[in-house]
Design an enzyme around this catalytic site. Structure first.
Site, mmCIF file in Angstrom:
data_model
loop_
_atom_site.group_PDB
_atom_site.id
_atom_site.type_symbol
_atom_site.label_atom_id
_atom_site.label_comp_id
_atom_site.label_asym_id
_atom_site.label_seq_id
_atom_site.Cartn_x
_atom_site.Cartn_y
_atom_site.Cartn_z
ATOM 1 N N SER A 1 -11.158 -0.998 -1.518
ATOM 2 C CA SER A 1 -9.915 -0.940 -0.736
ATOM 3 C C SER A 1 -10.172 -1.212 0.737
ATOM 4 C CB SER A 1 -9.268 0.444 -0.865
ATOM 5 O OG SER A 1 -8.583 0.590 -2.075
ATOM 6 N N ASP B 1 0.839 -1.193 0.000
ATOM 7 C CA ASP B 1 0.000 0.000 0.000
ATOM 8 C C ASP B 1 0.877 1.247 0.000
ATOM 9 O OD1 ASP B 1 -2.375 1.753 0.585
ATOM 10 O OD2 ASP B 1 -3.312 -0.179 0.999
ATOM 11 N N HIS C 1 -4.104 5.950 3.063
ATOM 12 C CA HIS C 1 -4.708 4.707 2.595
ATOM 13 C C HIS C 1 -4.093 3.479 3.265
ATOM 14 C CE1 HIS C 1 -5.787 1.589 -0.425
ATOM 15 N NE2 HIS C 1 -6.801 2.380 -0.720
#
Length: 784
Positions: free
Chosen positions: A571, A181, A246
């Site tokens: 996600s 990520d 994220h």
């Protein structure tokens, strides 16, 4: 008082705005989340448009107009063991043209060991052509940039800390989850090492933070950015720190520690915890402020396999390509060969068919669902009607007095309907409630900032048709509410019919038990699979809408030390399944990745909390291309009764059956393969826990199940056959005398008299039922 005609919108105009291409802005604050602005530009209202934009993500290096990074696959050497990584790289360099090999400029970007047999290097098209004549060369593909695709979700899925599966699986203790990520914020309390055991002895990884940042929870953190540097032409952060948010969010969703008294703007309060709170985490930073290069992803996968992780979680994906050209599919196969489970995002290109990412059958492909929690912001109109929407930001001092309601898009000015940057310049919205359509060139939160700058008192965010009933709670900068498409139509109708349209927003806070739930999120990508239509995808859905998890930046000024955020996307669904896979790995350490996947799929829920079928964003029943096998049920997955298992070698006849060349199969499997030595099978013959069938001719598929339930057990067949399809199952009863005993059954599909008359697709299911277990496989049939 006369109605302000500039505030009205005709049904024709509204329909036009609703039909315009829409960018799925899952990460709403454009200025804060620049990366995700780039990412979600590729998720358009049309799958074709999305693929076109994805294709533009093949970048050439800025060092030379003639060079770009290529990922080069070569044939595995038989009976050759390299004693060092230097020896392997030296062999790889032998494939480079002589002019490159002798050059003082180092063109090698990566030398891979586990993910693929091959390397990444900066080459010209002419140099790639020159390599093709070398013995052992298989293929070369240009590097691509791929896009990235909780206080309540554990209890929503039936996980309780003091009993049941969570406790029985020891909360994932001893399992290592590798996350690829944007990096991680190591000092977040979700990654505290307190109460964590040391990592297992098999762990070989390292931490590139300082000595105090990693601990028994966060045991590894590395950055792989050589591809990004070569492709984007600028340096990237060397430390694996999360500059975007994220990676921190996904990591804590998978394996975050228990953090008490968490809320955001006073909402969604409770204890934040990941799915596998005693599992260890390793972060592999492969994504940057432009995307995630294939070459860096492969390097991260290569390292994760070397480090001996147990589960890999990738909330990353691109458009559909054949598996031999799909770096995630290839790297994931290398992981599965080492008994590593791989969970990947299905993509955010819904609600359109054939929009999936990560379609390989050795990957768990995860779609997104809602949960039964809403953070309610009710729109009240001047006629007394009320419509429930959502917003995280809920100011207590916002007056309930009705204010003028306006729609800037009625002016016809470009971008005004969606409240884009610059479109409201010169417009006085002082003291007014402003209607803004979702989509356009601005994120959801950014629209509010634009409205606020024009004097607006509040914003009503109108879902367009593609969004349907999927509303999203955001951290808006002004009083706001995101309402469903059907409610948007009613609000617009009121605007048009009223001489003096008025509205306000009433904030009602967190509401649990919302019905129906779960539903499939509008943005969740749909099948059928383009790369392999005979494999039913996605596999599963899990919570992916308004998920609260760790965040590296302050969001709520009232909680400066507890930085959490609520965001949405596949996600967010993916790390839920990665964490659940870690629990299953802890509970069943002898299960293969395919066995874990089978357990998750065959025990999935297909009904909501209203006991009706799971629905999509239209509130119509969700089909198998939308929800796969259904919504994950962790506790049931821990004791599935029967499993459909596969070993890595089992995929070779399947890949040959896709009409891949020997070289293409070798690039995926890293085996020396000659398809002429294998009996190729059709896609439907793979021992998969679901069925995707294309009729014309009658087709018979066999499946083998292993008994992981009670030793002496009998299963009988229950079914709902697809309309217009004749189905024969032989035998109709399976009798087991011991654990791990295997039984094979055959399913024959043929077109019935009414086949295809009710549509091009039909659906059903078959279920093996014993007094204790129910093992369900969905069936999708396409008529030729």
């Amino acid at each position: 008082m006369h109605k302000d005609k500039s505030a009205s919108i005709s049904p024709l105009m509204f329909s036009h705005f609703m039909q315009k291409n829409k960018k799925l802005e899952m990460f709403p604050n454009m200025s804060l989340f620049f990366l995700f602005t780039i990412i979600f530009l590729s998720f358009n209202s049309s799958p074709t448009m999305g693929r076109t934009q994805h294709a533009l993500l093949t970048h050439k290096t800025t060092k030379s107009p003639h060079l770009q990074t290529y990922i080069v696959h070569v044939r595995q050497l038989e009976n050759e063991v390299f004693t060092s990584s230097e020896d392997r790289e030296s062999w790889y360099r032998s494939f480079l043209p002589a002019s490159v090999a002798s050059s003082e400029e180092n063109r090698m970007v990566y030398s891979y060991t586990h993910a693929i047999t091959g390397f990444a290097a900066q080459l010209s098209e002419e140099e790639v052509e020159a390599m093709k004549g070398k013995e052992g060369f298989v293929s070369a593909f240009p590097d691509r940039l791929l896009p990235l695709q909780t206080t309540h979700t554990p209890s929503f899925m039936g996980l309780q800390p003091d009993a049941g599966f969570w406790k029985d699986s020891n909360f994932g203790k001893g399992v290592i989850i590798g996350v690829l990520d944007t990096g991680i914020f190591p000092d977040h309390p979700s990654f505290s090492g307190e109460g964590m055991p040391p990592p297992p002895a098999k762990w070989k990884g390292r931490c590139d933070f300082n000595a105090t940042s990693c601990n028994n929870k966060l045991i590894g953190a590395r950055t792989f950015d050589s591809g990004a540097k070569a492709m984007l032409g600028r340096p990237t952060a060397e430390a694996p720190v999360d500059d975007e948010g994220h990676g921190t969010h996904t990591s804590s969703t998978a394996a975050g520690a228990f953090v008490k008294n968490v809320s955001i703007f006073g909402n969604a309060d409770g204890t934040a915890v990941g799915m596998a709170p005693l599992a260890h985490l390793a972060m592999y930073k492969v994504c940057f402020s432009g995307g995630c290069p294939d070459s860096d992803i492969l390097a991260g996968l290569d390292a994760a396999v070397e480090d001996n992780v147990d589960v890999l979680s990738l909330s990353i994906g691109g458009f559909s390509v054949p598996f031999y050209a799909d770096s995630i599919a290839i790297g994931a196969f290398g992981a599965v060969q080492k008994n590593i489970f791989v969970s990947c995002a299905a993509g955010n290109s819904g609600p359109y068919n054939e929009s999936l990412s990560n379609e390989a059958p050795w990957i768990l492909t995860v779609g997104a669902s809602t949960m039964d929690r809403r953070i309610v912001a009710t729109v009240k109109l001047g006629n007394g009607e009320e419509y429930d929407g959502e917003s995280i930001y809920q100011p207590k001092n916002f007056s309930s007095d009705l204010l003028p309601l306006v729609f800037p898009g009625a002016s016809g000015k470009p971008g005004a309907a969606t409240c884009d940057e610059g479109s409201l310049n010169g417009t006085d919205l002082s003291g007014k409630v402003v209607l803004c359509l979702r989509g356009g060139a601005s994120g959801r939160v950014e629209k509010g900032a634009i409205v606020q700058a024009a004097g607006g008192a509040a914003m009503i965010l109108l879902n367009i048709e593609e969004d349907g009933y999927t509303t999203i709670a955001d951290t808006h900068v002004l009083p706001a509410s995101d309402v469903s498409f059907m409610d948007a139509l009613k609000i617009v109708s009121y605007l048009n019919s009223s001489e003096n349209p008025l509205a306000t927003i009433i904030f009602k806070g967190t509401v649990l038990g919302y019905r129906p739930s779960p539903t499939v999120a509008s943005f969740s990508s749909r099948g059928p699979s383009l790369a392999s239509p005979g494999i039913l995808k996605p596999d599963i859905i899990g919570p992916g809408v308004s998920v609260l998890a760790a965040w590296p930046f302050q969001v709520d000024p009232a909680n400066p030390l507890l930085t959490f955020n609520i965001i949405s996307g596949t996600s967010m669904a993916t790390p839920h399944l990665s964490g659940i896979a870690a629990l299953l790995k802890s509970s069943h350490p002898d299960w293969s990745p395919a066995a874990i996947k089978s357990a998750i799929m065959t025990t999935a829920n297909t009904t909501t909390n209203t006991f009706g079928p799971i629905v999509d964003q239209t509130l119509g029943p969700a089909d198998a291309f939308t929800m796969g096998s259904g919504h994950v049920n962790p506790s049931q997955a821990n004791d599935p009764g029967l499993i459909y298992d596969l070993e890595p070698m089992d995929y070779i006849p399947y890949l040959c059956g896709l009409n891949y060349s020997d070289a293409q199969v070798q690039s995926i499997t890293r085996y020396i393969v000659s398809c002429s030595n294998y009996t190729s099978i059709s896609e439907g013959e793979l021992n998969y826990p679901s069925f995707s069938v294309k009729l014309g001719p009658t087709q018979t598929f066999s499946r083998t199940v292993a008994n992981v339930g009670e030793a002496n057990s009998t299963y009988t067949m229950e079914f709902l056959w697809p309309e217009g399809v004749d189905v024969i199952v032989e035998p109709m009863v399976l009798v087991f005398g011991e654990v791990m005993e295997k039984k094979t059954y055959n399913v024959t599909f043929s077109e019935g008299p009414s086949g295809g008359k009710s549509g091009t697709f039909a659906e059903g299911y078959l279920t093996w039922v014993s007094p204790k277990y129910s093992v369900r496989s969905p069936i999708s049939v396409a008529f030729e």
